[in-house]
Enzyme design. Structure first.
Site, PDB file in Angstrom:
ATOM      1  N   GLY A  11       0.821  -1.206   0.000  1.00  0.00           N
ATOM      2  CA  GLY A  11       0.000   0.000   0.000  1.00  0.00           C
ATOM      3  C   GLY A  11       0.856   1.257   0.000  1.00  0.00           C
ATOM      4  O   GLY A  11       2.090   1.198   0.098  1.00  0.00           O
ATOM      5  N   ALA A  57      -5.317  -2.193   5.429  1.00  0.00           N
ATOM      6  CA  ALA A  57      -6.723  -1.836   5.639  1.00  0.00           C
ATOM      7  C   ALA A  57      -7.543  -2.169   4.406  1.00  0.00           C
ATOM      8  O   ALA A  57      -7.015  -2.332   3.301  1.00  0.00           O
ATOM      9  CB  ALA A  57      -6.859  -0.338   5.942  1.00  0.00           C
ATOM     10  N   THR A  59      -9.606  -0.396   1.987  1.00  0.00           N
ATOM     11  CA  THR A  59      -9.692   1.013   1.607  1.00  0.00           C
ATOM     12  C   THR A  59     -10.666   1.266   0.455  1.00  0.00           C
ATOM     13  O   THR A  59     -10.787   2.407   0.004  1.00  0.00           O
ATOM     14  CB  THR A  59      -8.305   1.548   1.207  1.00  0.00           C
ATOM     15  OG1 THR A  59      -7.778   0.748   0.138  1.00  0.00           O
ATOM     16  CG2 THR A  59      -7.348   1.515   2.394  1.00  0.00           C
ATOM     17  N   ASP A  99     -10.411  10.396   8.264  1.00  0.00           N
ATOM     18  CA  ASP A  99     -11.385  11.469   8.478  1.00  0.00           C
ATOM     19  C   ASP A  99     -12.813  10.979   8.300  1.00  0.00           C
ATOM     20  O   ASP A  99     -13.762  11.643   8.727  1.00  0.00           O
ATOM     21  CB  ASP A  99     -11.120  12.613   7.504  1.00  0.00           C
ATOM     22  CG  ASP A  99     -11.220  12.173   6.045  1.00  0.00           C
ATOM     23  OD1 ASP A  99     -10.353  11.386   5.621  1.00  0.00           O
ATOM     24  OD2 ASP A  99     -12.151  12.606   5.337  1.00  0.00           O
ATOM     25  N   TYR A 122     -17.463   2.277   5.314  1.00  0.00           N
ATOM     26  CA  TYR A 122     -16.015   2.370   5.501  1.00  0.00           C
ATOM     27  C   TYR A 122     -15.679   3.100   6.794  1.00  0.00           C
ATOM     28  O   TYR A 122     -14.878   2.627   7.605  1.00  0.00           O
ATOM     29  CB  TYR A 122     -15.374   3.080   4.311  1.00  0.00           C
ATOM     30  CG  TYR A 122     -13.925   3.442   4.526  1.00  0.00           C
ATOM     31  CD1 TYR A 122     -12.940   2.462   4.583  1.00  0.00           C
ATOM     32  CD2 TYR A 122     -13.536   4.774   4.674  1.00  0.00           C
ATOM     33  CE1 TYR A 122     -11.608   2.800   4.788  1.00  0.00           C
ATOM     34  CE2 TYR A 122     -12.211   5.119   4.870  1.00  0.00           C
ATOM     35  CZ  TYR A 122     -11.244   4.128   4.926  1.00  0.00           C
ATOM     36  OH  TYR A 122      -9.934   4.460   5.136  1.00  0.00           O
TER      37      TYR A 122
END
Length: 284
Positions: A11, A57, A59, A99, A122
């Protein structure tokens, strides 16, 4: 015994960690499948590192809307299990978050202690991970970041460069505001935080780290075109003109002042963009 164990290998942040970290072990999906939450904890007990960073993760934001259970295992249950293993061994655990745990309302930067209210699957899955890491009660840092970009993998910068070479004009969302963040800066922050937590576990907590200054996606796109010397014109559009399966936060501004405790400051994403473009240009 490795100094550092990193979950993730290919990643954006993991790639930068591979460049920066010294005595570290990196576990990709083949070596540790986080769809089995116990796999990460078992790897920590097996390697017994001095610190752990979770740069792995789920994503795929839009795909999470129809696969929330799978996303929640990888983003929620797996890091919680890692954090418990680290707490048992008394070693620092750094978890990268997002965020998207906020609802994106208003125009003030979100502080680490602000109420969370994810808009989609998510964000909910990442919030489950945050809660699990805190509940483990070991030395830890949850680092929320936003709008990650680099020369690797898929991201907004690389998409804009591709489209900017193909088209004379593009429409880009202008009513979502946030801080683009170079993956290399995130990796540097994770390493600094992990190192300091080893001797100062009292610094444990939730922190924000995003690039400065805050801009819209459209403004970000214009800077990409300008730095890349592409004549592609960017036209502002509202989010409503570009619907996606998952809702995006309109306000992704993050208040990053508490990072002072680690001696860290917000990186200038424009400088990070120049470095990213230079790296891409150097490729054959």
């Amino acid at each position: 015994m490795p100094t550092l164990l990193v979950f993730g290998a290919t990643g954006q942040v993991a790639t930068e960690l591979r460049r920066l970290a010294g005595a570290a072990v990196f576990l990709d999906r083949a070596a540790c499948d986080l769809s089995d939450p116990d796999a990460g904890a078992a790897a920590i007990r097996r390697h017994r590192p001095q610190a752990v960073i979770n740069a792995a993760a789920w994503t795929a934001v839009d795909a999470a809307e129809t696969q929330e259970a799978a996303a929640t295992v990888i983003n929620g249950a797996a890091p919680a299990a890692m954090a418990r293993a680290c707490a048992d061994l008394g070693i620092p655990f750094v978890q990268i978050s997002t965020d998207y745990v906020f609802d994106g309302q208003g125009d003030a930067p979100f502080k680490p202690a602000d109420v969370t209210a994810p808009l989609g699957a998510y964000g909910r899955s990442k919030l489950v991970g945050e809660m699990g890491v805190r509940a483990a009660n070991g030395p830890h840092a949850i680092l929320r970041t936003s709008w990650v970009f680099s020369a690797h993998g898929g991201n907004f910068v690389k998409t804009m460069l591709r489209l900017g070479r193909e088209r004379d004009s593009l429409t880009v969302v202008a009513d979502q505001i946030g801080g683009p963040t170079p993956a290399r800066a995130i990796a540097q922050a994770c390493l600094a935080i992990a190192d300091q937590l080893r001797n100062s576990p009292q610094k444990s907590g939730t922190y924000h780290f995003s690039g400065a200054p805050d801009v819209s996606w459209a403004t970000f796109a214009r800077e990409i075109m300008a730095q890349a010397n592409l004549p592609c014109t960017i036209t502002d559009i509202p989010t409503s003109a570009y619907p996606t399966p998952a809702l995006r936060p309109a306000n992704s501004r993050l208040e990053c002042q508490t990072l002072d405790v680690f001696g860290l400051a917000r990186p200038d994403w424009r400088r990070g963009l120049r470095e990213t473009l230079k790296e891409l240009d150097a490729r054959p």
